[in-house]
Design a protein around this motif. Structure first.
Motif, mmCIF file in Angstrom:
data_model
loop_
_atom_site.group_PDB
_atom_site.id
_atom_site.type_symbol
_atom_site.label_atom_id
_atom_site.label_comp_id
_atom_site.label_asym_id
_atom_site.label_seq_id
_atom_site.Cartn_x
_atom_site.Cartn_y
_atom_site.Cartn_z
ATOM 1 N N ASP A 1 36.068 33.101 33.957
ATOM 2 C CA ASP A 1 35.930 33.680 35.288
ATOM 3 C C ASP A 1 36.941 32.967 36.186
ATOM 4 O O ASP A 1 36.983 31.740 36.228
ATOM 5 C CB ASP A 1 34.509 33.503 35.821
ATOM 6 C CG ASP A 1 34.308 34.257 37.126
ATOM 7 O OD1 ASP A 1 34.216 35.498 37.082
ATOM 8 O OD2 ASP A 1 34.246 33.606 38.185
ATOM 9 N N LEU A 2 37.771 33.751 36.871
ATOM 10 C CA LEU A 2 38.868 33.189 37.658
ATOM 11 C C LEU A 2 38.556 33.236 39.146
ATOM 12 O O LEU A 2 37.861 34.130 39.629
ATOM 13 C CB LEU A 2 40.161 33.969 37.405
ATOM 14 C CG LEU A 2 40.657 34.074 35.961
ATOM 15 C CD1 LEU A 2 41.955 34.870 35.921
ATOM 16 C CD2 LEU A 2 40.843 32.707 35.341
ATOM 17 N N SER A 3 39.099 32.266 39.859
ATOM 18 C CA SER A 3 39.078 32.278 41.325
ATOM 19 C C SER A 3 40.414 31.730 41.818
ATOM 20 O O SER A 3 40.954 30.779 41.230
ATOM 21 C CB SER A 3 37.914 31.440 41.867
ATOM 22 O OG SER A 3 37.997 30.104 41.404
ATOM 23 N N PRO A 4 40.997 32.318 42.864
ATOM 24 C CA PRO A 4 42.302 31.849 43.342
ATOM 25 C C PRO A 4 42.264 30.393 43.763
ATOM 26 O O PRO A 4 41.301 29.923 44.377
ATOM 27 C CB PRO A 4 42.582 32.770 44.548
ATOM 28 C CG PRO A 4 41.741 33.974 44.314
ATOM 29 C CD PRO A 4 40.507 33.478 43.625
ATOM 30 N N ASP A 5 43.325 29.674 43.432
ATOM 31 C CA ASP A 5 43.418 28.256 43.784
ATOM 32 C C ASP A 5 44.558 28.047 44.783
ATOM 33 O O ASP A 5 44.318 27.866 45.965
ATOM 34 C CB ASP A 5 43.640 27.421 42.529
ATOM 35 C CG ASP A 5 43.683 25.932 42.817
ATOM 36 O OD1 ASP A 5 42.654 25.392 43.264
ATOM 37 O OD2 ASP A 5 44.748 25.307 42.610
ATOM 38 N N PRO B 1 39.242 40.326 41.267
ATOM 39 C CA PRO B 1 38.166 41.128 40.659
ATOM 40 C C PRO B 1 38.656 42.006 39.513
ATOM 41 O O PRO B 1 37.957 42.158 38.503
ATOM 42 C CB PRO B 1 37.653 41.972 41.834
ATOM 43 C CG PRO B 1 37.983 41.163 43.054
ATOM 44 C CD PRO B 1 39.294 40.513 42.744
ATOM 45 N N ALA B 2 39.864 42.569 39.658
ATOM 46 C CA ALA B 2 40.403 43.413 38.584
ATOM 47 C C ALA B 2 40.686 42.594 37.338
ATOM 48 O O ALA B 2 40.405 43.030 36.210
ATOM 49 C CB ALA B 2 41.679 44.113 39.065
ATOM 50 N N ILE B 3 41.248 41.390 37.509
ATOM 51 C CA ILE B 3 41.570 40.542 36.364
ATOM 52 C C ILE B 3 40.291 40.027 35.700
ATOM 53 O O ILE B 3 40.192 39.987 34.464
ATOM 54 C CB ILE B 3 42.470 39.365 36.792
ATOM 55 C CG1 ILE B 3 43.790 39.897 37.362
ATOM 56 C CG2 ILE B 3 42.734 38.438 35.617
ATOM 57 C CD1 ILE B 3 44.543 40.831 36.438
ATOM 58 N N ASN B 4 39.305 39.642 36.476
ATOM 59 C CA ASN B 4 38.047 39.186 35.887
ATOM 60 C C ASN B 4 37.376 40.297 35.084
ATOM 61 O O ASN B 4 36.759 40.037 34.041
ATOM 62 C CB ASN B 4 37.099 38.677 36.973
ATOM 63 C CG ASN B 4 37.396 37.249 37.383
ATOM 64 O OD1 ASN B 4 37.893 36.450 36.600
ATOM 65 N ND2 ASN B 4 37.094 36.924 38.629
ATOM 66 N N ASN B 5 37.484 41.528 35.559
ATOM 67 C CA ASN B 5 36.939 42.651 34.807
ATOM 68 C C ASN B 5 37.659 42.812 33.474
ATOM 69 O O ASN B 5 37.037 43.054 32.427
ATOM 70 C CB ASN B 5 37.048 43.932 35.629
ATOM 71 C CG ASN B 5 36.410 45.113 34.932
ATOM 72 O OD1 ASN B 5 35.208 45.142 34.674
ATOM 73 N ND2 ASN B 5 37.219 46.116 34.608
#
Length: 298
Positions: free
Chosen positions: A217-221, A254-258
Motif C-alpha cells: 500500500d503506497l502513500s506519497p512521501d 489510489p489508481a496505483i494502489n488499486n
C-alpha cells in the motif's frame, strides 16, 4: 557403528529439535534440490524461484537459499547497478524467516513499470472530481498560466526502471516520470503541451502478507521536480509542488494502489512446510524485508 548412529539419531532428532526441522529435512531430500517454482506476474511477467544451493544446517536453523528472478515476457529484468549485498541475516530461535532483497522487489516493480502499470492520464473532469488545485489557483501561482484553456489533461509516464530502498526507518518506492499538462487553446484546436516536468516520486510502502502473497500500500512521501519544457515561459517548478502533490494524493496514488492488488506471489515451499504466512510478522531492515513465523509449539 553406522547402524547404531542411524537408529539412535532417528529416535533422538525428532524429540530434541523443533518438529519443523524434521519436516524440513525430509522435504529437502525429496523435493527441494530440484524444485523450480514459477508464477505469472502482472500482464506478461513471471517470477521464478529456484533453490540455488544445498541447505546449510546451523546450530539453530536450516538455511535454504533461493534464486529469485523476474521476467517481462522473455526478457530477464536485471537489478539496478547499485545492487546491494546482504552479509549477515538475523537468526531468531523458534522462528522461520523468509527474506526478500530490495533488489528483487525493485525488479518486480520494474516489470510492472515496463508494461505501463504506473502510467496515468487524468482528464479535467477527473481532476475536478478529485478536488485537485484548480486552473484559477494555478494562474495565481504562475501568472503566465492561461486560464482559457479547454479539456486539459495530466499525463504521468514512468519511463525508467523502478527502485526500492529498504531501511528500518522507511521503505520507499522510487518512480522516475514525466509529468505533462496538455490542453486545447480553443474548442476546435488540437491539444498542445503546456509544460513537461521531470518528476522523481517517492512513495512510502506499507507491507502486508497473506498465506501466499506479499501486498503493498503506497502513500506519497516526497517529490523532486525539474522543468523540462514549457510553452508558457520559464517558471519556478517548485511553485507547482502543491498542485503536483494534490494530483498524486487524490488521483495517482489510489489508481496505483488499486493496480498493486496484483501482489507478489511467494514460493509454494512455504506452504509445503505448513508455514502460514498470514500469522507472520514483517520487519523492514537495511536492504531487505524479513517475514517471520513462530513455527515451534510448546
Amino acid at each position: 557403528m553406522k547402524n547404531f548412529l542411524d537408529k539412535n539419531l532417528k529416535l533422538l532428532l525428532p524429540k530434541t529439535l523443533c518438529p519443523a526441522v524434521d519436516l524440513v529435512l525430509s522435504i529437502v531430500n525429496e523435493k527441494m534440490c530440484t524444485k523450480n517454482i514459477s508464477f505469472p506476474f502482472g500482464k506478461d511477467g513471471s517470477l521464478l524461484y529456484s533453490v540455488s544451493l544445498l541447505p546449510t544446517v546451523t546450530e539453530e536453523h536450516i538455511e535454504i537459499e533461493f534464486n529469485a528472478t523476474v521476467k517481462q515476457g522473455d526478457v530477464l529484468i536485471q537489478p539496478s547497478k547499485n545492487a546491494t549485498e546482504i552479509f549477515d541475516l538475523p537468526s531468531n530461535p523458534g522462528e522461520t524467516s523468509f527474506f526478500l532483497k530490495a533488489d528483487f522487489l525493485g525488479c518486480a516493480f520494474t516489470a510492472l513499470q515496463q508494461e505501463g502499470a504506473f502510467n496515468l492520464i487524468a482528464t479535467e473532469s477527473e481532476l475536478a472530481d478529485a478536488e485537485t488545485m484548480s486552473i484559477s489557483a494555478l494562474s495565481d501561482v504562475i501568472p503566465e498560466f492561461p486560464t482559457d484553456i479547454q479539456d486539459f489533461k495530466i499525463t504521468i509516464s514512468v519511463d525508467k526502471p523502478a527502485e526500492i530502498t529498504l531501511d528500518p526507518s522507511k521503505a520507499l518506492l522510487h518512480l522516475y516520470s514525466n509529468f505533462e499538462m496538455t490542453a486545447s487553446p480553443s474548442p476546435d484546436s488540437e491539444p498542445q503541451s503546456i509544460f513537461v516536468i521531470h518528476l522523481h516520486m517517492n512513495f512510502q510502502i506499507q507491507f502486508s502478507v497473506d498465506e501466499k502473497t506479499l501486498h503493498f500500500d503506497l502513500s506519497p512521501d516526497k517529490i523532486f521536480p525539474s522543468l523540462d519544457s514549457s510553452s508558457i515561459g520559464v517558471f519556478e517548478v517548485e511553485d507547482l509542488g502543491e498542485f503536483i502533490l494534490s494530483v498524486l494524493q487524490e488521483v495517482y496514488t489510489p489508481a496505483i494502489n488499486n493496480m498493486l492488488q496484483t501482489a507478489i506471489p511467494l514460493p509454494d515451499m512455504l506452504r509445503m512446510l505448513s508455514i502460514n504466512l498470514a500469522e507472520s510478522q514483517i520487519e523492514v531492515m537495511k536492504n531487505f524485508l524479513m517475514i517471520s513465523v513462530n513455527v515451534c509449539r510448546a
